[in-house]
Structures are given as structure tokens and as C-alpha cells.
Write a protein that holds these residues in place. Structure first.
Motif, PDB file in Angstrom:
ATOM      1  N   LEU A  33       0.707  -1.303   0.063  1.00 14.26           N
ATOM      2  CA  LEU A  33      -0.101  -0.418  -0.004  1.00 14.26           C
ATOM      3  C   LEU A  33       0.999   1.014  -0.201  1.00 14.26           C
ATOM      4  O   LEU A  33       0.322   2.529  -0.852  1.00 14.26           O
ATOM      5  CB  LEU A  33      -0.608  -0.113   1.485  1.00 14.26           C
ATOM      6  N   LEU A  37       0.923   4.231  -2.477  1.00 14.66           N
ATOM      7  CA  LEU A  37       0.543   6.355  -1.871  1.00 14.66           C
ATOM      8  C   LEU A  37       1.914   7.181  -2.185  1.00 14.66           C
ATOM      9  O   LEU A  37       1.813   8.314  -2.263  1.00 14.66           O
ATOM     10  CB  LEU A  37       0.938   6.304  -0.356  1.00 14.66           C
ATOM     11  N   CYS A  40       1.842   8.498  -5.508  1.00 13.86           N
ATOM     12  CA  CYS A  40       0.912   9.405  -5.748  1.00 13.86           C
ATOM     13  C   CYS A  40       1.628  10.786  -4.807  1.00 13.86           C
ATOM     14  O   CYS A  40       1.172  11.551  -5.614  1.00 13.86           O
ATOM     15  CB  CYS A  40      -0.662   8.775  -4.624  1.00 13.86           C
ATOM     16  N   CYS A  51      -4.191  12.631  -2.170  1.00 11.52           N
ATOM     17  CA  CYS A  51      -4.560  11.090  -1.975  1.00 11.52           C
ATOM     18  C   CYS A  51      -4.358  10.725  -1.226  1.00 11.52           C
ATOM     19  O   CYS A  51      -4.170   9.608   0.256  1.00 11.52           O
ATOM     20  CB  CYS A  51      -1.922  10.583  -1.703  1.00 11.52           C
ATOM     21  N   GLU A  54      -5.666   6.614  -0.292  1.00 11.80           N
ATOM     22  CA  GLU A  54      -4.393   5.677  -0.457  1.00 11.80           C
ATOM     23  C   GLU A  54      -3.772   6.160   0.724  1.00 11.80           C
ATOM     24  O   GLU A  54      -3.722   5.013   1.776  1.00 11.80           O
ATOM     25  CB  GLU A  54      -2.750   6.261  -1.664  1.00 11.80           C
ATOM     26  N   TYR A  58      -3.514   2.849   3.906  1.00 11.40           N
ATOM     27  CA  TYR A  58      -1.914   3.109   4.762  1.00 11.40           C
ATOM     28  C   TYR A  58      -1.922   2.593   5.777  1.00 11.40           C
ATOM     29  O   TYR A  58      -1.138   1.689   6.629  1.00 11.40           O
ATOM     30  CB  TYR A  58      -1.047   3.025   3.331  1.00 11.40           C
TER      31      TYR A  58
END
Length: 102
Positions: A33, A37, A40, A51, A54, A58
Motif C-alpha cells: 500500500l 501512496l 501518488c 492521495c 491511499e 496504508y
């Protein structure tokens, strides 16, 4: 890949983590994850309001890992306390200590 003592599996491989320059301390069960991220974040110039989806996924994964470790540690402490209680019940400490001359 299965990580011992954890219910989550490693999804990202070592090669993927090296390729995406994931720092070693962050190479855990949530690294899969972290890779999108970080991509992004770089694409959006680290703007805090970007983001969010994301980042949330995470952080949720990391929170679940921490809670899992806390529960495991609590079980270990309870087992240790039971063992120490069982050991203390067999040995009694006298209330009045014996002197050297007695």
C-alpha cells in the motif's frame, strides 16, 4: 510470503520494494500500500489534501498491525503472569525471618 506471528501476508516482493525504493523500516506487510501512496505523493507534489484514499488505506493497515502486535504481547504477558503465580503458590515466604543464631 508468510510472516511468522502475523495474520497478514506479504504481498509486495523484495524486488518490488527495492525497485520502488521503499525504506527498509517500512518493508512490512503494508508495503504493497505504501508503493502506490509514494507514487501518488510524488505525482501530487506531497500536497496534504491529495492521495487521501491511499494514505487512509496504508495507515489503517499499519494500525491493524500494531493492534495485532499489542494483542500478542498481552497474551504473552498473561501467560507469564500465570506461570509466575503458579510458581509463587508453591513457595511460601515466612513472615518472621530466622536469625543467624536461632
Amino acid at each position: 510470503m508468510e510472516v511468522e506471528g502475523s495474520s497478514k501476508k506479504m504481498i509486495a516482493t523484495q524486488a518490488e520494494m527495492v525497485e520502488n525504493k521503499v525504506p527498509i523500516p517500512y518493508r512490512d506487510q503494508c508495503a504493497h500500500l505504501l508503493i502506490p501512496l509514494n507514487k501518488c505523493r510524488q505525482a501530487e507534489f506531497y500536497l496534504p489534501w491529495k492521495c487521501e484514499i491511499e494514505r487512509h488505506s496504508y495507515e489503517k493497515c499499519e494500525y491493524e498491525l500494531v493492534m495485532e502486535r499489542m494483542l500478542q504481547m498481552q497474551k504473552i504477558r498473561e501467560e507469564k503472569a500465570k506461570l509466575t503465580q503458579a510458581g509463587k503458590q508453591g513457595v511460601s515466604v515466612p513472615l518472621i525471618p530466622k536469625t543467624a543464631n536461632a
